[in-house]
Write a protein that holds these residues in place. Structure first.
Motif, PDB file in Angstrom:
ATOM      1  N   VAL A 100       0.927  -1.287   0.052  1.00  0.00           N
ATOM      2  CA  VAL A 100      -0.055   0.080   0.050  1.00  0.00           C
ATOM      3  C   VAL A 100       0.842   1.255   0.199  1.00  0.00           C
ATOM      4  O   VAL A 100       1.686   1.419   0.523  1.00  0.00           O
ATOM      5  CB  VAL A 100      -0.927  -0.039   1.137  1.00  0.00           C
ATOM      6  CG1 VAL A 100      -1.805   1.197   1.192  1.00  0.00           C
ATOM      7  CG2 VAL A 100      -1.734  -1.155   1.381  1.00  0.00           C
ATOM      8  N   ASP A 101       0.304   2.190  -0.718  1.00  0.00           N
ATOM      9  CA  ASP A 101       1.134   3.559  -0.907  1.00  0.00           C
ATOM     10  C   ASP A 101       0.654   4.351   0.324  1.00  0.00           C
ATOM     11  O   ASP A 101      -0.681   4.676   0.430  1.00  0.00           O
ATOM     12  CB  ASP A 101       0.844   4.258  -2.213  1.00  0.00           C
ATOM     13  CG  ASP A 101       1.604   3.498  -3.194  1.00  0.00           C
ATOM     14  OD1 ASP A 101       2.695   2.670  -3.296  1.00  0.00           O
ATOM     15  OD2 ASP A 101       1.129   3.356  -4.356  1.00  0.00           O
ATOM     16  N   PHE A 102       1.426   5.044   1.079  1.00  0.00           N
ATOM     17  CA  PHE A 102       1.007   6.037   1.944  1.00  0.00           C
ATOM     18  C   PHE A 102       1.920   7.380   1.749  1.00  0.00           C
ATOM     19  O   PHE A 102       3.009   7.494   1.548  1.00  0.00           O
ATOM     20  CB  PHE A 102       1.511   5.709   3.319  1.00  0.00           C
ATOM     21  CG  PHE A 102       0.718   4.457   3.898  1.00  0.00           C
ATOM     22  CD1 PHE A 102      -0.681   4.537   4.535  1.00  0.00           C
ATOM     23  CD2 PHE A 102       1.059   3.027   3.753  1.00  0.00           C
ATOM     24  CE1 PHE A 102      -1.450   3.638   4.896  1.00  0.00           C
ATOM     25  CE2 PHE A 102       0.123   2.161   4.147  1.00  0.00           C
ATOM     26  CZ  PHE A 102      -1.243   2.365   4.693  1.00  0.00           C
ATOM     27  N   TYR A 103       1.216   8.481   2.280  1.00  0.00           N
ATOM     28  CA  TYR A 103       1.674   9.841   2.475  1.00  0.00           C
ATOM     29  C   TYR A 103       2.239   9.826   3.832  1.00  0.00           C
ATOM     30  O   TYR A 103       1.260   9.593   5.068  1.00  0.00           O
ATOM     31  CB  TYR A 103       0.802  11.000   2.275  1.00  0.00           C
ATOM     32  CG  TYR A 103       0.071  11.099   0.989  1.00  0.00           C
ATOM     33  CD1 TYR A 103       1.169  11.252  -0.132  1.00  0.00           C
ATOM     34  CD2 TYR A 103      -0.980  11.068   0.618  1.00  0.00           C
ATOM     35  CE1 TYR A 103       0.765  11.567  -1.489  1.00  0.00           C
ATOM     36  CE2 TYR A 103      -1.653  11.266  -0.467  1.00  0.00           C
ATOM     37  CZ  TYR A 103      -0.679  11.366  -1.613  1.00  0.00           C
ATOM     38  OH  TYR A 103      -1.206  11.424  -3.096  1.00  0.00           O
ATOM     39  N   LEU A 104       3.307  10.028   4.206  1.00  0.00           N
ATOM     40  CA  LEU A 104       3.834  10.314   5.541  1.00  0.00           C
ATOM     41  C   LEU A 104       4.126  11.593   6.055  1.00  0.00           C
ATOM     42  O   LEU A 104       4.836  12.553   5.393  1.00  0.00           O
ATOM     43  CB  LEU A 104       5.086   9.328   5.854  1.00  0.00           C
ATOM     44  CG  LEU A 104       5.058   7.942   5.586  1.00  0.00           C
ATOM     45  CD1 LEU A 104       6.502   7.340   6.015  1.00  0.00           C
ATOM     46  CD2 LEU A 104       4.237   7.199   6.224  1.00  0.00           C
TER      47      LEU A 104
END
Length: 255
Positions: free
Chosen positions: A24-28
């Protein structure tokens, strides 16, 4: 008239949960890069992977019903909850955390997630929440409701707090609270929901003050892992017993 914009710095990462097969792609949030959850995701790993396994195990066994999840931080658990739940009612009182949780939820297309920029408590109110430490560093997911705010003290934000029992939330299979010592007020505000739906309860309980309340409602402590305590009614004792055995096999069961 001058124009501009406000923004939050972020990193864009991909994290993998090997056991669940999620990638899964996340903005951190960059301001919270020092927090362990952010560090783990920045290196491509899920933080507390067993907790994600537990969510799937509990929710699918209980028929993909609804979840109350408080302390959403940047939304790291929303995808897993969304995959196995009916509806996910998620609460995050800190504005920057909420923005990241909202953006990650939108990015992942989590249409069954309802996200509130609010906390949970014993009564509907407005409370100060500390968002920076004594050195002025952003706390991120460690932000806590902890006292009286002084005038112009920018280490706090004012946040709305709701009672779970006051919300149109029904058929709850799981309540998960990571609210930095505010677990007992949140549980007291959910008494009717607990008595009606008998959800599994997962809480950090940093102040160790929730046991008497949960026991009074017929709940039993089953096990703990990574600081998260697993409580169930008699009906779900077997379900959490299976999960306890899995935690023991994986070496993450706390004594």
């Amino acid at each position: 008239m001058a124009k501009g914009s406000f923004s939050f710095d972020f990193s864009d990462v991909t994290a993998h949960h090997e056991a669940l097969g999620y990638r899964v792609d996340f903005y951190l949030p960059e301001r919270a890069a020092h927090r362990i959850a952010v560090r783990e995701f920045a290196e491509g790993r899920y933080y507390e992977p067993f907790t994600h396994l537990g969510f799937k195990h509990i929710l699918e066994a209980k028929g993909r019903r609804n979840v109350v999840h408080a302390g959403a931080f940047f939304g790291d658990m929303l995808h897993t909850l969304s995959k196995s739940a009916g509806m996910v009612y998620a609460f995050e009182p800190v504005l920057e955390n909420f923005v990241f949780a909202k953006k990650n939820s939108e990015r992942l297309g989590l249409d069954n997630v309802v996200l509130f920029n609010a906390g949970l408590g014993e009564e509907t109110s407005l409370l100060p929440i500390r968002t920076t430490d004594k050195q002025g560093r952003f706390i991120g997911g460690g932000s806590s409701f902890d006292g009286t705010v002084r005038s112009a003290d920018h280490s706090y934000e004012m946040a709305p707090v709701f009672r779970i029992d006051d919300l149109p939330v029904a058929d709850v299979a799981l309540i998960e609270l990571d609210v930095e010592g505010f677990e007992l007020p949140a549980l007291r505000g959910a008494r009717k929901t607990l008595e009606r739906d008998r959800p599994v309860v997962l809480i950090e309980d940093n102040k160790k003050n929730c046991a008497d309340f949960l026991t009074s409602l017929g709940y039993s402590f089953v096990f703990s892992t990574k600081g998260l305590n697993y409580w169930s009614s008699a009906a779900d004792a077997g379900l959490l017993g299976e999960l306890r055995s899995r935690a023991s096999e994986l070496g993450v069961l706390e004594s």
